[in-house]
Design a protein around this motif. Structure first.
Motif, PDB file in Angstrom:
ATOM      1  N   GLY A   1     -28.394  13.258  -5.702  1.00 21.62           N
ATOM      2  CA  GLY A   1     -29.320  13.201  -6.833  1.00 21.62           C
ATOM      3  C   GLY A   1     -28.720  12.463  -8.004  1.00 21.62           C
ATOM      4  N   PRO A   2     -29.467  12.383  -9.078  1.00 22.92           N
ATOM      5  CA  PRO A   2     -28.978  11.689 -10.271  1.00 22.92           C
ATOM      6  C   PRO A   2     -27.689  12.318 -10.792  1.00 22.92           C
ATOM      7  CG  PRO A   2     -31.291  12.300 -10.506  1.00 22.92           C
ATOM      8  CD  PRO A   2     -30.793  12.926  -9.245  1.00 22.92           C
ATOM      9  N   GLY A   3     -26.800  11.472 -11.238  1.00 16.75           N
ATOM     10  CA  GLY A   3     -25.535  11.937 -11.797  1.00 16.75           C
ATOM     11  C   GLY A   3     -25.660  12.268 -13.271  1.00 16.75           C
ATOM     12  N   GLU A   4     -24.644  12.920 -13.779  1.00 13.33           N
ATOM     13  CA  GLU A   4     -24.642  13.375 -15.168  1.00 13.33           C
ATOM     14  C   GLU A   4     -24.717  12.218 -16.156  1.00 13.33           C
ATOM     15  OE1 GLU A   4     -21.889  16.268 -18.002  1.00 13.33           O
ATOM     16  OE2 GLU A   4     -21.118  15.590 -16.086  1.00 13.33           O
ATOM     17  N   TYR A   5     -24.153  11.069 -15.794  1.00 17.65           N
ATOM     18  CA  TYR A   5     -24.076   9.951 -16.729  1.00 17.65           C
ATOM     19  C   TYR A   5     -24.964   8.772 -16.345  1.00 17.65           C
ATOM     20  CZ  TYR A   5     -20.216  12.583 -18.643  1.00 17.65           C
ATOM     21  OH  TYR A   5     -19.456  13.571 -19.212  1.00 17.65           O
ATOM     22  N   ASP A   6     -25.926   8.976 -15.472  1.00 16.86           N
ATOM     23  CA  ASP A   6     -26.819   7.880 -15.082  1.00 16.86           C
ATOM     24  C   ASP A   6     -27.614   7.339 -16.263  1.00 16.86           C
ATOM     25  OD1 ASP A   6     -25.907   8.047 -12.530  1.00 16.86           O
ATOM     26  OD2 ASP A   6     -27.741   8.879 -11.669  1.00 16.86           O
ATOM     27  N   ASP A   7     -28.095   8.221 -17.144  1.00 23.71           N
ATOM     28  CA  ASP A   7     -28.847   7.763 -18.319  1.00 23.71           C
ATOM     29  C   ASP A   7     -27.962   6.951 -19.254  1.00 23.71           C
ATOM     30  OD1 ASP A   7     -31.218   8.937 -17.467  1.00 23.71           O
ATOM     31  OD2 ASP A   7     -30.815  10.813 -18.528  1.00 23.71           O
ATOM     32  N   ALA A   8     -26.702   7.348 -19.385  1.00 22.84           N
ATOM     33  CA  ALA A   8     -25.768   6.590 -20.231  1.00 22.84           C
ATOM     34  C   ALA A   8     -25.557   5.191 -19.656  1.00 22.84           C
ATOM     35  CB  ALA A   8     -24.442   7.325 -20.363  1.00 22.84           C
ATOM     36  N   PHE A   9     -25.463   5.094 -18.341  1.00 19.03           N
ATOM     37  CA  PHE A   9     -25.314   3.797 -17.697  1.00 19.03           C
ATOM     38  C   PHE A   9     -26.539   2.921 -17.960  1.00 19.03           C
ATOM     39  CE2 PHE A   9     -25.969   1.063 -13.947  1.00 19.03           C
ATOM     40  CZ  PHE A   9     -24.874   0.236 -14.106  1.00 19.03           C
TER      41      PHE A   9
ATOM     42  N   ARG B   1     -29.140   9.714 -27.772  1.00 22.78           N
ATOM     43  CA  ARG B   1     -29.245  10.674 -26.671  1.00 22.78           C
ATOM     44  C   ARG B   1     -29.742   9.907 -25.443  1.00 22.78           C
ATOM     45  NH1 ARG B   1     -27.812  15.365 -27.955  1.00 22.78           N
ATOM     46  NH2 ARG B   1     -28.218  16.267 -29.984  1.00 22.78           N
ATOM     47  N   PRO B   2     -28.901   9.742 -24.432  1.00 23.28           N
ATOM     48  CA  PRO B   2     -29.319   8.990 -23.242  1.00 23.28           C
ATOM     49  C   PRO B   2     -30.533   9.574 -22.533  1.00 23.28           C
ATOM     50  CG  PRO B   2     -26.947   9.234 -23.278  1.00 23.28           C
ATOM     51  CD  PRO B   2     -27.489  10.084 -24.394  1.00 23.28           C
ATOM     52  N   SER B   3     -30.802  10.864 -22.703  1.00 19.76           N
ATOM     53  CA  SER B   3     -31.953  11.469 -22.025  1.00 19.76           C
ATOM     54  C   SER B   3     -33.238  11.318 -22.828  1.00 19.76           C
ATOM     55  CB  SER B   3     -31.697  12.951 -21.769  1.00 19.76           C
ATOM     56  OG  SER B   3     -31.641  13.654 -22.998  1.00 19.76           O
ATOM     57  N   GLY B   4     -33.165  10.708 -23.997  1.00 20.19           N
ATOM     58  CA  GLY B   4     -34.333  10.579 -24.869  1.00 20.19           C
ATOM     59  C   GLY B   4     -35.261   9.462 -24.442  1.00 20.19           C
ATOM     60  N   ALA B   5     -36.101   9.035 -25.344  1.00 23.98           N
ATOM     61  CA  ALA B   5     -37.076   7.972 -25.096  1.00 23.98           C
ATOM     62  C   ALA B   5     -36.361   6.622 -25.163  1.00 23.98           C
ATOM     63  CB  ALA B   5     -38.192   8.045 -26.118  1.00 23.98           C
ATOM     64  N   LEU B   6     -35.677   6.283 -24.087  1.00 24.52           N
ATOM     65  CA  LEU B   6     -34.806   5.107 -24.096  1.00 24.52           C
ATOM     66  C   LEU B   6     -35.547   3.794 -24.282  1.00 24.52           C
ATOM     67  CD1 LEU B   6     -32.177   5.899 -21.345  1.00 24.52           C
ATOM     68  CD2 LEU B   6     -31.952   6.003 -23.817  1.00 24.52           C
ATOM     69  N   THR B   7     -36.667   3.621 -23.645  1.00 27.52           N
ATOM     70  CA  THR B   7     -37.372   2.341 -23.739  1.00 27.52           C
ATOM     71  C   THR B   7     -37.721   2.028 -25.189  1.00 27.52           C
ATOM     72  OG1 THR B   7     -38.264   2.678 -21.526  1.00 27.52           O
ATOM     73  CG2 THR B   7     -39.347   1.030 -22.903  1.00 27.52           C
ATOM     74  N   ALA B   8     -38.289   2.999 -25.872  1.00 24.04           N
ATOM     75  CA  ALA B   8     -38.669   2.790 -27.271  1.00 24.04           C
ATOM     76  C   ALA B   8     -37.437   2.618 -28.153  1.00 24.04           C
ATOM     77  CB  ALA B   8     -39.515   3.960 -27.767  1.00 24.04           C
ATOM     78  N   LEU B   9     -36.431   3.453 -27.942  1.00 21.07           N
ATOM     79  CA  LEU B   9     -35.226   3.389 -28.770  1.00 21.07           C
ATOM     80  C   LEU B   9     -34.524   2.051 -28.616  1.00 21.07           C
ATOM     81  CD1 LEU B   9     -33.065   4.656 -30.602  1.00 21.07           C
ATOM     82  CD2 LEU B   9     -31.955   5.473 -28.523  1.00 21.07           C
ATOM     83  N   LEU B  10     -34.324   1.615 -27.392  1.00 18.43           N
ATOM     84  CA  LEU B  10     -33.590   0.375 -27.174  1.00 18.43           C
ATOM     85  C   LEU B  10     -34.373  -0.838 -27.666  1.00 18.43           C
ATOM     86  CD1 LEU B  10     -32.030   1.230 -23.721  1.00 18.43           C
ATOM     87  CD2 LEU B  10     -30.904   1.200 -25.951  1.00 18.43           C
ATOM     88  N   ALA B  11     -35.692  -0.782 -27.613  1.00 17.95           N
ATOM     89  CA  ALA B  11     -36.502  -1.879 -28.151  1.00 17.95           C
ATOM     90  C   ALA B  11     -36.406  -1.933 -29.670  1.00 17.95           C
ATOM     91  CB  ALA B  11     -37.951  -1.714 -27.711  1.00 17.95           C
ATOM     92  N   ALA B  12     -36.309  -0.770 -30.304  1.00 21.19           N
ATOM     93  CA  ALA B  12     -36.266  -0.709 -31.769  1.00 21.19           C
ATOM     94  C   ALA B  12     -34.850  -0.755 -32.324  1.00 21.19           C
ATOM     95  CB  ALA B  12     -36.955   0.573 -32.241  1.00 21.19           C
ATOM     96  N   LEU B  13     -33.851  -0.663 -31.474  1.00 18.98           N
ATOM     97  CA  LEU B  13     -32.456  -0.579 -31.925  1.00 18.98           C
ATOM     98  C   LEU B  13     -32.049  -1.662 -32.917  1.00 18.98           C
ATOM     99  CD1 LEU B  13     -29.868   1.104 -31.567  1.00 18.98           C
ATOM    100  CD2 LEU B  13     -29.242  -0.440 -29.708  1.00 18.98           C
ATOM    101  N   PRO B  14     -32.364  -2.935 -32.695  1.00  9.68           N
ATOM    102  CA  PRO B  14     -31.949  -3.958 -33.667  1.00  9.68           C
ATOM    103  C   PRO B  14     -32.443  -3.690 -35.087  1.00  9.68           C
ATOM    104  CG  PRO B  14     -32.683  -5.000 -31.642  1.00  9.68           C
ATOM    105  CD  PRO B  14     -33.019  -3.539 -31.529  1.00  9.68           C
ATOM    106  N   SER B  15     -33.682  -3.259 -35.225  1.00 10.36           N
ATOM    107  CA  SER B  15     -34.196  -3.000 -36.576  1.00 10.36           C
ATOM    108  C   SER B  15     -33.710  -1.648 -37.109  1.00 10.36           C
ATOM    109  CB  SER B  15     -35.719  -3.074 -36.603  1.00 10.36           C
ATOM    110  OG  SER B  15     -36.268  -2.090 -35.757  1.00 10.36           O
ATOM    111  N   LEU B  16     -33.520  -0.661 -36.251  1.00 11.83           N
ATOM    112  CA  LEU B  16     -33.078   0.656 -36.709  1.00 11.83           C
ATOM    113  C   LEU B  16     -31.680   0.621 -37.311  1.00 11.83           C
ATOM    114  CD1 LEU B  16     -34.380   2.924 -33.805  1.00 11.83           C
ATOM    115  CD2 LEU B  16     -35.258   2.805 -36.145  1.00 11.83           C
TER     116      LEU B  16
END
Length: 130
Positions: A33-41, A89-104
């Motif tokens: 199954g998914p590993g503990e750090y898959d979201d971080a990767f 938080r790697p388990s959070g809403a990654l798509t939205a966060l990573l898209a907004a990261l440059p402006s945030l």
């Protein structure tokens, strides 16, 4: 992946370029199954290799895992030596966060001066609740 000590028949053991090769039957290997750090990767892969052919902006300078669901990204821009640390938080809403990261990370009201315990950044942005 390691499934423990096993004995293989000689028909499944060979050599390739002087190294031992054991042919594994995928049907006999239990799925993991998914590993503990898959979201971080996923976060690291997305920040390092964006979907465009352009250089990532901001660039990932480094990262620090601070637990199974918290990581600090160290980011900078090509034309700026200022290093910003962004806690996510790697388990959070990654798509939205990573898209907004440059402006945030550019929003000065989100940032606090670098943590005295972390000499690797000049500003810290906490995006764990975003």
């Amino acid at each position: 992946m390691s499934t423990g000590t096993q004995v293989f028949s000689s028909s499944r053991v060979g050599t390739v370029m002087g190294m031992t090769l054991i042919r594994v039957d995928p049907a006999q290997v239990a799925p993991v199954g998914p590993g503990e750090y898959d979201d971080a990767f996923t976060v690291l892969r997305t920040v390092t290799y964006p979907w465009t052919e352009e250089q990532p902006d901001p660039r990932l300078r480094g990262f620090l895992l601070q637990g199974s669901d918290r990581m600090r990204l160290y980011l900078d821009r090509e034309d700026d030596t200022d290093v910003v640390a962004a806690d996510v938080r790697p388990s959070g809403a990654l798509t939205a966060l990573l898209a907004a990261l440059p402006s945030l990370i550019d929003e000065r009201e989100r940032a606090v001066p670098g943590d005295a315990d972390d000499p690797h950044c000049s500003r810290l942005v906490d995006l764990t609740g975003w």
